[in-house]
Design an enzyme around this catalytic site. Structure first.
Site, PDB file in Angstrom:
ATOM      1  N   SER A  57     -62.201  66.005  25.595  1.00 41.73           N
ATOM      2  CA  SER A  57     -63.021  64.561  25.577  1.00 41.73           C
ATOM      3  C   SER A  57     -62.256  63.450  26.271  1.00 41.73           C
ATOM      4  O   SER A  57     -61.211  63.514  26.315  1.00 41.73           O
ATOM      5  CB  SER A  57     -63.230  64.422  24.223  1.00 41.73           C
ATOM      6  OG  SER A  57     -63.941  63.076  23.957  1.00 41.73           O
ATOM      7  N   TYR A  64     -59.683  62.131  16.543  1.00 46.55           N
ATOM      8  CA  TYR A  64     -60.357  62.983  17.413  1.00 46.55           C
ATOM      9  C   TYR A  64     -59.782  63.094  18.609  1.00 46.55           C
ATOM     10  O   TYR A  64     -59.488  64.294  19.438  1.00 46.55           O
ATOM     11  CB  TYR A  64     -61.848  62.597  17.588  1.00 46.55           C
ATOM     12  CG  TYR A  64     -62.605  63.537  18.582  1.00 46.55           C
ATOM     13  CD1 TYR A  64     -63.329  64.702  18.199  1.00 46.55           C
ATOM     14  CD2 TYR A  64     -63.168  62.848  19.834  1.00 46.55           C
ATOM     15  CE1 TYR A  64     -63.775  65.465  19.034  1.00 46.55           C
ATOM     16  CE2 TYR A  64     -63.824  63.716  20.636  1.00 46.55           C
ATOM     17  CZ  TYR A  64     -64.271  65.134  20.217  1.00 46.55           C
ATOM     18  OH  TYR A  64     -65.158  65.827  21.171  1.00 46.55           O
ATOM     19  N   LYS A 107     -57.695  66.408  20.522  1.00 44.77           N
ATOM     20  CA  LYS A 107     -58.120  66.875  21.784  1.00 44.77           C
ATOM     21  C   LYS A 107     -56.989  66.763  22.610  1.00 44.77           C
ATOM     22  O   LYS A 107     -56.880  67.667  23.390  1.00 44.77           O
ATOM     23  CB  LYS A 107     -59.365  66.283  22.370  1.00 44.77           C
ATOM     24  CG  LYS A 107     -60.847  66.666  21.540  1.00 44.77           C
ATOM     25  CD  LYS A 107     -61.053  67.910  21.759  1.00 44.77           C
ATOM     26  CE  LYS A 107     -62.408  68.215  21.207  1.00 44.77           C
ATOM     27  NZ  LYS A 107     -62.832  69.795  21.491  1.00 44.77           N
TER      28      LYS A 107
END
Length: 321
Positions: free
Chosen positions: A122, A146, A150
């Site tokens: 991402s 998050y 990632k």
């Protein structure tokens, strides 16, 4: 050629499975079988080869071991706990986005079969004090859990590839819009709903203003890029297996104008602007000046216009279209 799609029940996973079924081949070889795995058994597309579904929680190493064997040639690792969910529930984000990814990589290492592994990362790996434009080689500086998870996944994919355990590649996805289905727990979910819901005759809430810019890619183009991404020769990627997937930056106003150009003025009247501080706190930190030079040089592409994104949704996913 035996393919495994982990996260095969999601929007991108389902579209990828259908497209591979239509193609019937990958990396110059005829597809022999495909397995779609997710937390619940995913739907199976019609295909000229056997397709199976499997339920698998990738945070369970034993379940992952039962999913991957020496015959698995290509693994698409799409499964993830999305941004706002990973931010609100740290434990589940770590369990799936970090330990789940590690379980998949460790299973590949144990088998010593070095499958091609396509990992969807991402742009959330970037943030904070980073230069503009962001290049593929810009040091990640995630500002969410998050994004951090990632970024760790990218480093693991790179190192496991360097060691010869996998033939990996990690693509930092733009926000995928227009996504079909219902809103999810991603902070970016409204970036599809403000187009999708009005085209379905429903009201949508936009938590940012018309001038808010962001970086987008259609589901259709994302799938084509993921297929090409699996076919790229590993040596062509150089010492880093991570790169941005091409997209384009548009403001909310430009997205709405594109919808109006394709579908007329009525859908835009169903959009209501209402600030949501918890969403703004996440998305305002995202960066928009991006240079996906490596992926472009390898043949991956962005959409030509957001009008195309709207047309793709109407043709591919609008109920009753």
């Amino acid at each position: 050629m035996n393919i495994l799609i982990i996260g095969g029940g999601g929007v991108v996973g389902q579209k990828l499975a259908r497209r591979l079924a239509e193609r019937g081949e990958l990396r110059g070889q005829t597809i022999s079988s495909m397995v779609l795995a997710d937390i619940a058994d995913p739907p199976q597309p019609e295909a000229p080869f056997p397709v199976a579904s499997a339920s698998c929680d990738i945070s369970d190493a034993a379940a992952v071991a039962g999913l991957i064997d020496e015959s698995t040639d290509v693994i698409y690792l799409l499964a993830a706990v999305v941004s706002a969910h990973a931010e609100s529930d740290f434990d589940i984000g770590m369990r799936v986005n970090l330990h789940g990814v590690l379980n998949v990589l460790e299973r590949c290492r144990a088998l010593q079969s070095a499958p091609v592994l396509v990992f969807t990362s991402s742009l959330a790996v970037f943030g904070g004090d980073v230069p503009d434009p962001i290049e593929d080689w810009t040091i990640p500086n995630p500002q969410t859990s998050y994004g951090a998870q990632k970024a760790i996944g990218e480093l693991l994919v790179n190192d496991y590839s360097r060691r010869g355990f996998i033939d990996g590649r990690a693509f930092r996805l733009p926000t995928i819009s227009v996504r079909p289905g219902k809103p999810n727990l991603a902070a970016s979910s409204f970036m599809s709903s403000i187009i999708r819901e009005p085209l379905n005759g429903q009201e949508a809430v936009c938590p940012v203003d018309l001038d808010f810019p962001h970086y987008y890619l259609s589901p259709r183009r994302c799938v084509e890029n993921l297929i090409l991404g699996a076919e790229i020769d590993g040596d062509a990627m150089g010492s880093s297996r991570s790169m941005m997937m091409p997209g384009r930056t548009w403001t909310i106003g430009q997205m709405i104008d594109a919808m109006t150009a394709v579908a007329g003025p009525d859908p835009a009247k169903l959009i209501r602007f209402e600030e949501q501080p918890e969403i703004n706190a996440i998305v305002k930190g995202w960066k928009y000046d991006l240079n996906p030079a490596k992926a472009l040089s390898l043949g991956l592409k962005a959409d030509d216009s957001f009008e195309d994104n709207v047309r793709y949704y109407i043709k591919d996913d609008l109920p009753g279209a």
